[in-house]
Write a protein that holds these residues in place. Structure first.
Motif, PDB file in Angstrom:
ATOM      1  N   GLU A   1       0.802   3.453   2.251  1.00  0.00           N
ATOM      2  CA  GLU A   1       1.154   3.539   3.545  1.00  0.00           C
ATOM      3  C   GLU A   1       2.719   2.908   3.838  1.00  0.00           C
ATOM      4  O   GLU A   1       3.540   3.308   4.295  1.00  0.00           O
ATOM      5  CB  GLU A   1       0.071   3.332   4.577  1.00  0.00           C
ATOM      6  CG  GLU A   1      -1.033   4.391   4.667  1.00  0.00           C
ATOM      7  CD  GLU A   1      -2.007   4.343   3.355  1.00  0.00           C
ATOM      8  OE1 GLU A   1      -1.666   3.104   2.593  1.00  0.00           O
ATOM      9  OE2 GLU A   1      -2.835   4.891   3.191  1.00  0.00           O
ATOM     10  N   TRP A   2       2.466   1.629   3.532  1.00  0.00           N
ATOM     11  CA  TRP A   2       3.610   0.670   3.553  1.00  0.00           C
ATOM     12  C   TRP A   2       4.765   0.994   2.698  1.00  0.00           C
ATOM     13  O   TRP A   2       6.123   1.195   3.263  1.00  0.00           O
ATOM     14  CB  TRP A   2       3.192  -0.684   3.066  1.00  0.00           C
ATOM     15  CG  TRP A   2       4.615  -1.638   3.108  1.00  0.00           C
ATOM     16  CD1 TRP A   2       4.913  -2.208   4.101  1.00  0.00           C
ATOM     17  CD2 TRP A   2       5.453  -1.797   2.075  1.00  0.00           C
ATOM     18  NE1 TRP A   2       6.179  -3.039   3.661  1.00  0.00           N
ATOM     19  CE2 TRP A   2       6.290  -2.647   2.396  1.00  0.00           C
ATOM     20  CE3 TRP A   2       5.468  -1.235   0.620  1.00  0.00           C
ATOM     21  CZ2 TRP A   2       7.505  -3.113   1.543  1.00  0.00           C
ATOM     22  CZ3 TRP A   2       6.512  -1.792  -0.116  1.00  0.00           C
ATOM     23  CH2 TRP A   2       7.459  -2.596   0.341  1.00  0.00           C
TER      24      TRP A   2
ATOM     25  N   ALA B   1       0.160  -3.820  10.323  1.00  0.00           N
ATOM     26  CA  ALA B   1      -0.992  -4.138   9.207  1.00  0.00           C
ATOM     27  C   ALA B   1      -2.149  -4.458   9.943  1.00  0.00           C
ATOM     28  O   ALA B   1      -1.958  -5.216  10.954  1.00  0.00           O
ATOM     29  CB  ALA B   1      -0.858  -4.750   7.894  1.00  0.00           C
TER      30      ALA B   1
ATOM     31  N   THR C   1       0.886  -1.122  -0.029  1.00  0.00           N
ATOM     32  CA  THR C   1      -0.057  -0.062  -0.142  1.00  0.00           C
ATOM     33  C   THR C   1       0.832   1.202  -0.174  1.00  0.00           C
ATOM     34  O   THR C   1       2.117   1.065   0.503  1.00  0.00           O
ATOM     35  CB  THR C   1      -1.114   0.004   1.210  1.00  0.00           C
ATOM     36  OG1 THR C   1      -0.167   0.013   2.508  1.00  0.00           O
ATOM     37  CG2 THR C   1      -1.693  -1.259   1.272  1.00  0.00           C
TER      38      THR C   1
END
Length: 540
Positions: A6-7, A316, A4
């Motif tokens: 964010e990751w 997560a 993602t």
């Protein structure tokens, strides 16, 4: 699990922090535990870029973006608890062409696109430089020899010895290599470049370039790349000089000094760059590192790597549970078929002549106890009670003496072991069921006037089978008494029945205290005597 945005942001920040960590500790680690340990630290940024988000993991920090009404955006790292107080939706950066017309996407999408284009462009440029450099060196060079699958090529386009190629491995040498170096120096230079191939340093360079491309905008990453290449050369020097003497180290130092060159493409492993001479000469000193020192260094570097990866790991949310399956469709019940037509009842035939009533059955129960006054071991016989029953009703109750108030009961329903009955005179008595004897009496009455011998043989067969089912083997010439009692087993059953009856009498509410005491006295006397005889007569 798909990465993602964010990751990606957390991975880039985490890898940057690990680069800073390696830049800080690389020299102390090299001094304490050798160049190989310092070189191993550079695996941390690459491992962090490959580390997926861990479900349920609580990261130590998260990136937070803040904007103000003027459109300025600020980025920061905060603990998750603090970040929740500052996180807010950010307004998209748009170019308004009207009241509700947006020409540009939001700024996160723009940043992601710029980052991806920059990474691709960086890799493309480095690959093009590498292919052009190696292709020109091979095209204008001359194959000197081939050893162990490695082509040694002399070319005028190569400034100094270097290793190139992962699949098609080559060692590229300058055109004046033979005149520039003595035989011993040439040997050391070739050993150095061959060590790069043996140690898979070219593959490490490719992985480092991918990480560097992901951080193409990051000055810390470019500084880390230069330190990574320097530590790679120092580790290669340590591999070549392992166990060598002072003369060999001096010869190797001269080869390194004569091979100093300017900048080359980032992918090949050049033997030396001018900016690294001082550091490399300092590390060439003979340093003795014992087994304990190597083990401690490995443990320290491993702990440092594990701690760094854990501290920068992304979290997560665990996957939500699967929704329950919809209930199965229930088909409607089938329609009930109409009832079938009922045929009229057949005419009633005239009643048959009434059969003759069965002759009444009279059963006589006699309870006997050996011994005087009911005490075992004394001669004499005393009749305690005699009861006559007609069609299941008590018609006579004759008692002599103060004997027990217990009789053996014949017949009764299944499982009915104890029954309290009342005589014609209003007295209560306890009957203990003796199913087998009642069956014999009924059978004998039903077979009156028929072939008695044949029926008795059938009865003996059934009784023998019943005894054998109880585990009692009887002789072939056993008489009716043995069949009826299964040897001594019947006595045991009688005693067990008496014990059960005693418990039932103690719990019965239908008896007065005097009646209960008399009944218990009779049972105790019968159980002490251990010899009870039941005589059954069937009369008409």
């Amino acid at each position: 699990m798909m990465p993602t945005p964010e990751w990606l942001v957390e991975a880039l920040i985490g890898a940057t922090l690990l680069m800073l960590l390696a830049l800080i500790v690389r020299k102390p680690v090299a001094r304490l535990w050798g160049a190989h340990m310092a070189y191993a630290l550079w695996a941390l940024p690459a491992l962090r870029m490959m580390l997926p988000a861990i479900p349920g993991w609580q990261p130590f920090y998260v990136p937070v973006a803040q904007s103000n009404p003027e459109g300025d955006v600020a980025l920061a790292l905060m603990p998750p608890a603090d970040a929740a107080l500052y996180t807010q939706p950010l307004p998209p950066a748009t170019l308004q062409m009207g009241p509700d017309v947006s020409m540009l996407p939001g700024w996160p999408v723009l940043l992601l696109g710029v980052w991806a284009l920059g990474a691709i462009a960086f890799l493309a440029i480095q690959w093009a430089r590498h292919v052009r450099f190696v292709g020109q060196a091979v095209r204008d060079g001359e194959l000197l020899t081939r050893q162990g699958g490695v082509d040694v090529i002399v070319s005028v386009n190569v400034p100094g010895p270097m290793a190139a190629g992962i699949i098609q491995r080559r060692i590229l040498l300058p055109a004046d290599f033979l005149s520039r170096h003595s035989p011993a120096e040439r040997r050391m230079a070739l050993l150095h470049e061959a060590a790069h191939h043996d140690r898979l340093d070219l593959a490490a360079n490719l992985a480092g370039l991918v990480v560097l491309a992901a951080h193409w905008w990051n000055p810390i990453a470019h500084a880390a790349w230069r330190a990574f290449r320097a530590d790679q050369e120092l580790a290669c020097d340590a591999s070549v000089l392992a166990g060598s003497d002072g003369d060999t180290r001096a010869t190797y130092g001269r080869a390194v000094l004569k091979s100093a060159c300017v900048a080359t493409p980032v992918a090949p492993c050049a033997m030396n760059h001018k900016s690294q001479l001082k550091e490399r000469f300092a590390m060439m000193k003979d340093r003795k590192l014992g087994r304990f020192g190597r083990a401690f260094g490995l443990l320290a570097v491993t702990g440092l790597a594990a701690g760094g990866l854990i501290a920068t790991a992304s979290g997560a949310q665990p996957a939500p549970p699967a929704p329950p399956a919809p209930p199965a469709h229930v088909s409607p019940p089938a329609p009930v078929s109409p009832p079938a037509a009922v045929s009229p009842p057949a005419p009633v035939s005239p009643p048959a002549a009434p059969s003759a009533p069965a002759a009444p059955k009279v059963m006589v129960f006699t309870h006997k106890i050996d011994g005087k006054d009911g005490k075992p071991g004394q001669p004499g016989e005393k009749i305690v009670r005699k009861i006559i029953m007609k069609d299941g009703k008590v018609v006579s109750d004759e008692t002599s003496g103060d004997g027990p108030q217990v009789m053996m009961m014949h017949g009764g329903g299944p499982g009915e072991m104890v029954k309290v009955m009342e005589t014609a005179e209003g007295k209560k008595m306890v009957m203990i069921r003796h199913q087998e004897m009642a069956d014999m009496a009924g059978k004998h009455a039903a077979l009156a006037g028929k072939d008695v011998e044949a029926r008795m043989a059938e009865v003996k067969t059934r009784m023998r089978a019943r005894c054998e089912s109880d585990g009692v083997k009887l002789p072939a010439d056993a008489d009716m008494a043995q069949f009826a009692t299964c040897g001594m087993e019947m006595q045991k059953k009688v005693r067990e029945a008496m014990a059960s009856a005693r418990v039932a009498i103690e719990k019965s509410r239908d008896l007065s205290a005097e009646q209960r005491a008399a009944a218990l006295k009779g049972i105790d006397a019968a159980m002490a005597n251990q010899r009870t005889e039941v005589i059954v007569k069937v009369e008409k």
